[in-house]
Design a protein around this motif. Structure first.
Motif, PDB file in Angstrom:
ATOM      1  N   SER A  43     -47.918  77.769  21.718  1.00 11.75           N
ATOM      2  CA  SER A  43     -48.405  78.986  21.070  1.00 11.75           C
ATOM      3  C   SER A  43     -47.387  79.510  20.067  1.00 11.75           C
ATOM      4  O   SER A  43     -46.180  79.530  20.348  1.00 11.75           O
ATOM      5  N   PRO A  44     -47.828  79.937  18.885  1.00 10.22           N
ATOM      6  CA  PRO A  44     -46.893  80.512  17.916  1.00 10.22           C
ATOM      7  C   PRO A  44     -46.416  81.904  18.326  1.00 10.22           C
ATOM      8  O   PRO A  44     -45.507  82.454  17.735  1.00 10.22           O
ATOM      9  N   TRP A  45     -47.064  82.486  19.332  1.00 13.12           N
ATOM     10  CA  TRP A  45     -46.676  83.808  19.829  1.00 13.12           C
ATOM     11  C   TRP A  45     -45.537  83.668  20.842  1.00 13.12           C
ATOM     12  O   TRP A  45     -45.475  82.695  21.588  1.00 13.12           O
ATOM     13  N   TRP A  46     -44.642  84.652  20.873  1.00 13.60           N
ATOM     14  CA  TRP A  46     -43.577  84.663  21.867  1.00 13.60           C
ATOM     15  C   TRP A  46     -43.478  86.053  22.492  1.00 13.60           C
ATOM     16  O   TRP A  46     -43.901  87.061  21.915  1.00 13.60           O
ATOM     17  N   PHE A  47     -42.922  86.095  23.692  1.00 13.91           N
ATOM     18  CA  PHE A  47     -42.785  87.336  24.443  1.00 13.91           C
ATOM     19  C   PHE A  47     -41.349  87.487  24.930  1.00 13.91           C
ATOM     20  O   PHE A  47     -40.695  86.510  25.269  1.00 13.91           O
ATOM     21  N   ARG A  48     -40.905  88.714  24.974  1.00 11.94           N
ATOM     22  CA  ARG A  48     -39.584  89.026  25.536  1.00 11.94           C
ATOM     23  C   ARG A  48     -39.734  90.187  26.504  1.00 11.94           C
ATOM     24  O   ARG A  48     -40.344  91.205  26.183  1.00 11.94           O
ATOM     25  N   VAL A  49     -39.181  90.044  27.708  1.00 16.19           N
ATOM     26  CA  VAL A  49     -39.195  91.095  28.723  1.00 16.19           C
ATOM     27  C   VAL A  49     -37.761  91.329  29.176  1.00 16.19           C
ATOM     28  O   VAL A  49     -37.086  90.394  29.606  1.00 16.19           O
ATOM     29  N   ALA A  50     -37.271  92.567  29.078  1.00 14.81           N
ATOM     30  CA  ALA A  50     -35.879  92.857  29.417  1.00 14.81           C
ATOM     31  C   ALA A  50     -35.773  94.177  30.174  1.00 14.81           C
ATOM     32  O   ALA A  50     -35.622  95.241  29.575  1.00 14.81           O
ATOM     33  N   PRO A  51     -35.870  94.140  31.506  1.00 17.90           N
ATOM     34  CA  PRO A  51     -35.638  95.368  32.285  1.00 17.90           C
ATOM     35  C   PRO A  51     -34.154  95.715  32.285  1.00 17.90           C
ATOM     36  O   PRO A  51     -33.294  94.839  32.169  1.00 17.90           O
ATOM     37  N   TYR A  52     -33.842  96.995  32.414  1.00 17.84           N
ATOM     38  CA  TYR A  52     -32.447  97.419  32.452  1.00 17.84           C
ATOM     39  C   TYR A  52     -32.344  98.753  33.187  1.00 17.84           C
ATOM     40  O   TYR A  52     -33.347  99.397  33.490  1.00 17.84           O
ATOM     41  N   VAL A  53     -31.116  99.161  33.508  1.00 22.74           N
ATOM     42  CA  VAL A  53     -30.873 100.418  34.231  1.00 22.74           C
ATOM     43  C   VAL A  53     -29.666 101.099  33.620  1.00 22.74           C
ATOM     44  O   VAL A  53     -28.686 100.448  33.272  1.00 22.74           O
ATOM     45  N   TRP A  54     -29.743 102.403  33.453  1.00 23.76           N
ATOM     46  CA  TRP A  54     -28.573 103.172  33.082  1.00 23.76           C
ATOM     47  C   TRP A  54     -28.562 104.484  33.846  1.00 23.76           C
ATOM     48  O   TRP A  54     -29.593 104.927  34.341  1.00 23.76           O
ATOM     49  N   GLY A  84     -37.263  99.510  30.747  1.00 29.62           N
ATOM     50  CA  GLY A  84     -37.376  98.150  30.249  1.00 29.62           C
ATOM     51  C   GLY A  84     -38.011  98.105  28.873  1.00 29.62           C
ATOM     52  O   GLY A  84     -38.615  99.081  28.418  1.00 29.62           O
ATOM     53  N   VAL A  85     -37.831  96.970  28.226  1.00 32.52           N
ATOM     54  CA  VAL A  85     -38.412  96.756  26.912  1.00 32.52           C
ATOM     55  C   VAL A  85     -39.238  95.479  26.948  1.00 32.52           C
ATOM     56  O   VAL A  85     -38.847  94.492  27.578  1.00 32.52           O
ATOM     57  N   VAL A  86     -40.406  95.532  26.338  1.00 35.42           N
ATOM     58  CA  VAL A  86     -41.247  94.349  26.178  1.00 35.42           C
ATOM     59  C   VAL A  86     -41.519  94.175  24.684  1.00 35.42           C
ATOM     60  O   VAL A  86     -41.635  95.153  23.949  1.00 35.42           O
ATOM     61  N   GLU A  87     -41.578  92.912  24.256  1.00 32.29           N
ATOM     62  CA  GLU A  87     -41.753  92.640  22.824  1.00 32.29           C
ATOM     63  C   GLU A  87     -42.646  91.421  22.654  1.00 32.29           C
ATOM     64  O   GLU A  87     -42.515  90.437  23.381  1.00 32.29           O
ATOM     65  N   VAL A  88     -43.562  91.515  21.740  1.00 34.80           N
ATOM     66  CA  VAL A  88     -44.432  90.387  21.418  1.00 34.80           C
ATOM     67  C   VAL A  88     -44.356  90.148  19.918  1.00 34.80           C
ATOM     68  O   VAL A  88     -44.325  91.101  19.132  1.00 34.80           O
ATOM     69  N   GLY A  89     -44.277  88.879  19.522  1.00 36.21           N
ATOM     70  CA  GLY A  89     -44.118  88.611  18.100  1.00 36.21           C
ATOM     71  C   GLY A  89     -44.698  87.283  17.677  1.00 36.21           C
ATOM     72  O   GLY A  89     -45.074  86.434  18.493  1.00 36.21           O
ATOM     73  N   ARG A  90     -44.751  87.126  16.382  1.00 38.77           N
ATOM     74  CA  ARG A  90     -45.202  85.887  15.767  1.00 38.77           C
ATOM     75  C   ARG A  90     -44.484  85.758  14.440  1.00 38.77           C
ATOM     76  O   ARG A  90     -44.542  86.670  13.602  1.00 38.77           O
ATOM     77  N   GLY A  91     -43.812  84.637  14.238  1.00 40.76           N
ATOM     78  CA  GLY A  91     -43.040  84.466  13.016  1.00 40.76           C
ATOM     79  C   GLY A  91     -41.894  85.464  12.960  1.00 40.76           C
ATOM     80  O   GLY A  91     -41.175  85.662  13.930  1.00 40.76           O
TER      81      GLY A  91
END
Length: 201
Positions: A43-54, A84-91
């Motif tokens: 798939s040309p789509w990609w996902f990023r999932v990054a939970p964090y705590v402060w 957390g941060v979630v990101e979806v992208g293409r190109g």
């Protein structure tokens, strides 16, 4: 706030599950031809999932009803629910959603107005949405520019305690939206170690 925490957790869970079916990162190398032939097109789509705590702290000057005090406090502890941060992208383009829920508290002695002590408890929810463009991208260095907006919701309870067990509680809340614009990127340090950075206005 419970509803907001539930929504944030649901979004993080949904995107994490979807991310397992696409490229994990925009920085991954494309698969070799023999792999693509075996598993089909990627798939040309990609996902990023990054939970964090402060940890959240508070410093506040209180002036109300004859009270004048400075409160200094530390983390709200186990009330911190999800970040957390979630990101979806293409190109070169992507859309990111960053959610933060935190609790904080503080206290002070006296303060005037006939009260012996003052304590503050509050929580904050921030939701930031950004449209990102990858201006530079290599194995050693990447740089994204982004534009978006942030919604902030804050609630505060102020408890006043006096002689003989007297007590008074004040509540305040507010929400607002702000535009955000800035840069985000990472630089290779050594091997698989990267240094990430982000700045915004």
């Amino acid at each position: 706030m419970a509803l907001k925490r539930s929504i944030l957790l649901l979004v993080l869970s949904g995107v994490a599950a979807a991310g397992a079916r696409a490229q994990e990162s925009p920085y991954d190398d494309p698969p070799p031809p023999e792999v693509e032939q075996a598993v089909g097109p990627v798939s040309p789509w990609w996902f990023r999932v990054a939970p964090y705590v402060w940890l959240a702290g508070v410093g506040a000057d209180v002036a109300v009803g004859g009270i004048d005090a400075t409160l200094d406090g530390g983390p709200g502890g186990p009330e911190v629910a999800a970040m957390g941060v979630v990101e979806v992208g293409r190109g070169k383009w992507s859309l990111s959603l960053d959610g933060v829920y935190s609790a904080f508290s503080g206290d002070a002695d006296g303060g005037g107005g006939g009260w012996d002590s003052i304590s503050l408890d509050g929580d904050q929810f921030c939701l930031t949405t950004k449209v990102n463009y990858r201006a530079m991208d290599s194995e050693e260095f990447s740089l994204l520019v982004f534009l978006g907006g942030r919604l902030t919701d804050v609630g505060v309870d102020l408890a006043l305690r006096g002689p003989g067990g007297a007590r008074r509680t004040l509540h305040g809340s507010g929400d607002w939206a702000d535009p955000v614009v800035g840069l985000r990127g990472r630089s290779l340090v050594a091997g698989k170690c990267y240094l990430g950075f982000s700045g915004e206005l």
